[in-house]
Every structure is written in C-alpha cells, then in structure tokens.
Design an enzyme around this catalytic site. Sequence first.
Site, mmCIF file in Angstrom:
data_model
loop_
_atom_site.group_PDB
_atom_site.id
_atom_site.type_symbol
_atom_site.label_atom_id
_atom_site.label_comp_id
_atom_site.label_asym_id
_atom_site.label_seq_id
_atom_site.Cartn_x
_atom_site.Cartn_y
_atom_site.Cartn_z
ATOM 1 N N HIS A 285 1.244 9.205 1.377
ATOM 2 C CA HIS A 285 1.090 7.918 2.065
ATOM 3 C C HIS A 285 1.119 6.750 1.083
ATOM 4 O O HIS A 285 0.479 6.766 0.038
ATOM 5 C CB HIS A 285 -0.152 7.898 2.956
ATOM 6 C CG HIS A 285 -1.475 8.007 2.272
ATOM 7 N ND1 HIS A 285 -2.145 6.917 1.762
ATOM 8 C CD2 HIS A 285 -2.273 9.077 2.049
ATOM 9 C CE1 HIS A 285 -3.300 7.314 1.252
ATOM 10 N NE2 HIS A 285 -3.407 8.615 1.404
ATOM 11 N N ASP A 297 -5.032 8.254 -4.777
ATOM 12 C CA ASP A 297 -5.005 8.277 -3.309
ATOM 13 C C ASP A 297 -4.231 7.083 -2.782
ATOM 14 O O ASP A 297 -4.826 6.043 -2.521
ATOM 15 C CB ASP A 297 -6.440 8.288 -2.779
ATOM 16 C CG ASP A 297 -6.518 8.467 -1.273
ATOM 17 O OD1 ASP A 297 -5.529 8.953 -0.683
ATOM 18 O OD2 ASP A 297 -7.550 8.112 -0.694
ATOM 19 N N GLU A 331 -1.965 5.752 6.488
ATOM 20 C CA GLU A 331 -2.773 6.968 6.630
ATOM 21 C C GLU A 331 -4.259 6.633 6.598
ATOM 22 O O GLU A 331 -5.057 7.239 7.316
ATOM 23 C CB GLU A 331 -2.437 7.947 5.494
ATOM 24 C CG GLU A 331 -3.126 9.302 5.617
ATOM 25 C CD GLU A 331 -4.502 9.369 4.990
ATOM 26 O OE1 GLU A 331 -5.232 10.341 5.264
ATOM 27 O OE2 GLU A 331 -4.880 8.445 4.229
ATOM 28 N N GLU A 332 -4.645 5.659 5.780
ATOM 29 C CA GLU A 332 -6.060 5.420 5.512
ATOM 30 C C GLU A 332 -6.845 4.918 6.715
ATOM 31 O O GLU A 332 -7.988 5.313 6.917
ATOM 32 C CB GLU A 332 -6.218 4.418 4.347
ATOM 33 C CG GLU A 332 -5.762 4.950 2.997
ATOM 34 C CD GLU A 332 -6.642 6.067 2.455
ATOM 35 O OE1 GLU A 332 -7.568 6.511 3.165
ATOM 36 O OE2 GLU A 332 -6.407 6.503 1.325
ATOM 37 N N ASP A 359 -1.621 14.792 -0.900
ATOM 38 C CA ASP A 359 -2.609 13.735 -0.672
ATOM 39 C C ASP A 359 -3.992 14.199 -1.118
ATOM 40 O O ASP A 359 -4.988 14.001 -0.428
ATOM 41 C CB ASP A 359 -2.631 13.342 0.813
ATOM 42 C CG ASP A 359 -3.547 12.148 1.086
ATOM 43 O OD1 ASP A 359 -3.877 11.429 0.124
ATOM 44 O OD2 ASP A 359 -3.939 11.951 2.244
ATOM 45 N N HIS A 429 -11.281 6.309 -2.884
ATOM 46 C CA HIS A 429 -11.607 5.069 -2.171
ATOM 47 C C HIS A 429 -12.488 4.111 -2.985
ATOM 48 O O HIS A 429 -13.177 3.266 -2.396
ATOM 49 C CB HIS A 429 -12.307 5.359 -0.832
ATOM 50 C CG HIS A 429 -11.483 6.140 0.134
ATOM 51 N ND1 HIS A 429 -11.983 6.578 1.345
ATOM 52 C CD2 HIS A 429 -10.194 6.563 0.091
ATOM 53 C CE1 HIS A 429 -11.040 7.241 1.996
ATOM 54 N NE2 HIS A 429 -9.949 7.239 1.244
#
Length: 473
Positions: A285, A297, A331-332, A359, A429
């Site tokens: 992503h 990520d 995606e997030e 991912d 994140h």
Amino acid sequence: MKRIFLTVLVFLSAHSAFSQMKAEEADSLMLRKIYDMSLLNGKSYDWLDYLSNKIGGRLSGSYQAQQAVEYTKAQLEELGLDKVWLQPVMVPKWTRGAKEFAYVQTSPGVTKNVNIAALGGSVATPAGGTKARVIEVQGIEDLERYGKEQIQGKIVFFNRPMRADLINTFEAYGGCVDQRYSGAAEAAKYGAVGVIVRSMNLRMDDFPHTGSMGYGDTPVSKRIPAAAISTNDASYLSGILKMNKDLEFYYKLNCEQHEDVQSYNVIGEITGSENPEEIMVVGGHLDSWDLGDGSHDDGAGVVQSMEVLRLFKEVGYKPRKTLRVVLFMNEENGLRGGKKYAEVAKTKGEHHVFALESDSGGFTPRGFSFDADKAQFAQILSWQELFKPYLIHYFELGESGADVGPLKEGDVVLAGLRPDSQRYFDYHHAANDTFEEVNKRELELGAATMASLVYLVDNHGLKQINTAKKEKM
C-alpha cells in the site's frame, strides 16, 4: 512380454525422475539469478529513499500521497512495462493539524507533559482542550464492569499491553488493537469525555503510535476525542493513578475530517506470453501514516513489489501469465484501494490466480503465509526446499494481506510475505518509522523472495480446485 513391460516402466520412471531433477535444477538456477540481481544490482532501496526522504508520510488524500502516485507511476513507466495506468478511487481525507499537547496534573500547578498522538479519524478536542479525571481499564470488556456511574465525565485510559510472551507479534497486536479502533465509540456510550490508548508497541519508549479508529454509528455530536499515548507515559500514568485517583489529564487535539477526495491505485503490467487471461498480482500500500515517513509501513512493500517486475526484466524472464504490480491507496484508514481493485476486476470478469502482498515491514524475510486450499498448499510446499539456501523456511496456511483479501474468490491463492516480526511494532505507525530504520540487504532479500515465489507460481501453475467441492470442505 512382461520383461519388456517392466523395462519400459523402469525407463519411463527414470526419464520422469530425470526430467524432474532437470526442472528443479532450472528452478534453482533461476532463483539464484533473481537473488543475485536483487542483492548486487537492486533498485528497491533507491526507490524507498526517494519515497521516504523526498516525499515523506503519505496520508490518504494528502499532497504527499499524490506525489507518491506520480513518482511510482513514472518509475514503472521507466521499466518499460507493457502497460502502466492509474485506477481512480475515492478516499477519506483526515488531517492531524497542529501537534498534539498533553499533560498529567497531579495537584494544582504540578504537571508533567506526556507524549500523545491523535488516532486517525478522531475528532478534535474543544478549542481549549479536554481536561478530566482518568479511569484506567484493561480493555473494552472492562467498561461494563465499571459502568456509567464510574466512567461518566472522565477520560478512559485503555492500558491493555501487547503480550510479550507471544512469539508472533501480529497475534499480540491483534489481541489489543480493538481498544484502539473501537475504544472511543464504546467509551462514549458510558458518558466518557475522551479516550487515551496505550500505544500498540512491545518496546518501552516515548513514541506514541497512531492508527485507524472508528465511531461506528455514534452520532457526530456524541463523538469523543481519541489519542495514543507512548508506552513509557502509559506506564507512568498507570503508576501515578495507583497513588492519586484524583489526578487530571489534559490534552488538545487539532485534527479534522474532510470530504472524500479522489486518489489512485498505481498499476503496472507485464502481459503474459502464454496465458495472458490468468493474472498474478504483487503489491503493497502506497499510503502511510503521517508521523514518520512510512518506510516499513508500507514503503518497503511498495518498492519490493515494483522490484519483482524489474527483476524479471533484468534476468530475461518473460512471465507466461499476466503479472501486475498494484500499489494500493488507503489501506491504513479505509481499504478503499484494495476494495476498488477487486470491484473493477470482478466487473471486467478478470481471472486472478495468485496475489502476493508485502505489508509487514522491510525486515529479513522468513517465508510466506498462504490463503489456499490444502491441495494447493501441498503443491506450494513442494517448492520449500528451493528456498532453504536463502534461509526461507516459513510456509504456513494463514492470512495473506488486507489489500489482496478482497480478491478472494474461487481458486485464487493469496499470500503474504512474512519477514521477521520482532521489531516491526517498534516502528509501526510511529514517528520513528523512517528510512534509516530499513536495512538495505534485508529489503533486497525480501524483494528477491517475492520474485522467486511469483516465478514458481508462473512457471508451474497452481492446482485448480473444483469450487463446489471446495465449498463443502
């Protein structure tokens, strides 16, 4: 006559065994070429450098996300693929605003600043911030135990940690992420005025980890602000609460939810030389959270997926089936890109046979998990020995990836690259998810591992299982 039959049988068996040996030797040589090309002449690390350091965090709907779309499309075009295009998709747009601020007040005038970050999708606090007493809970199920009488007017502090005794860190993550996603919606039902959630992180540090959250059917007027707190500060808050139940927590969030905006999935294709109607996908992503630059990520998955197609061109391998790289958007905080790609594929009647997603960070690859029929998985296991020289041993049935998940239908086999996961949630994140935390060699090993699996699927095909029979199993 019997002797002649036995002689022929022995000859055919020997010929079959010899042919199999030659095929395995050819496969082994091709994998060696792929790994050599990735490790000696790889491109993935350079692409990631640009995505991370020239563009940065790529939150859905942001200017940086659009820059990433344009950059990766241009790079795919430079590879000389048969086709490169953008697939429009409407995505949510949420902005963080000015940096968050928070402190713990233990008595009038005595405060300690703590590290927080708004959760993605949260509403802002009032202009002057939110200040209230705190009630600590160990998960959503704890809310009912305390009830509205003890929760109303307070900030709920969700402090269930990731379990350190679970070797699979994604299992540990799954065991407590519900408090991040649904905590605010559930706490609001009991009259809470805000939510603070312990960061999804196995390490003790000062980095708050953001992530997606949702309010469900909570009316807009009833939505309460939600933020993550670093693990160090979560431990401090929990400890000080044991001594002082009357302390107050103050925080100010400046985030805002906007109207949906148009973005794109970025798609590149090498058309199959023999069975172009059969489609294989590799992808990651393109969007990321905004605190760091999204290198693990999922910048790593993006550039590894792009590298699969480049490696095939460099080693001179022309796929028999059509091979696509899909760089999914959103995606997030919505999975809009993955859903749109699957929707368009179904509308067009496209036949996908395999999809592989990366991912889980750019760490040392360990193997794959597969969403496949048992017979298909047995065939895949027959390739495991080819990967052992590269220390790839993990082949298990399990989940694949969020973005390729919507493609699951019929005989399609889905797979996920599985790197070593022990450090992944140190960065997930958070502001420290940066280019400097990605090891070049580990990233390139992952790209070669993906390309090798795609080659084997393409070269040998996958068993086609009767759908009706499969549904009964």
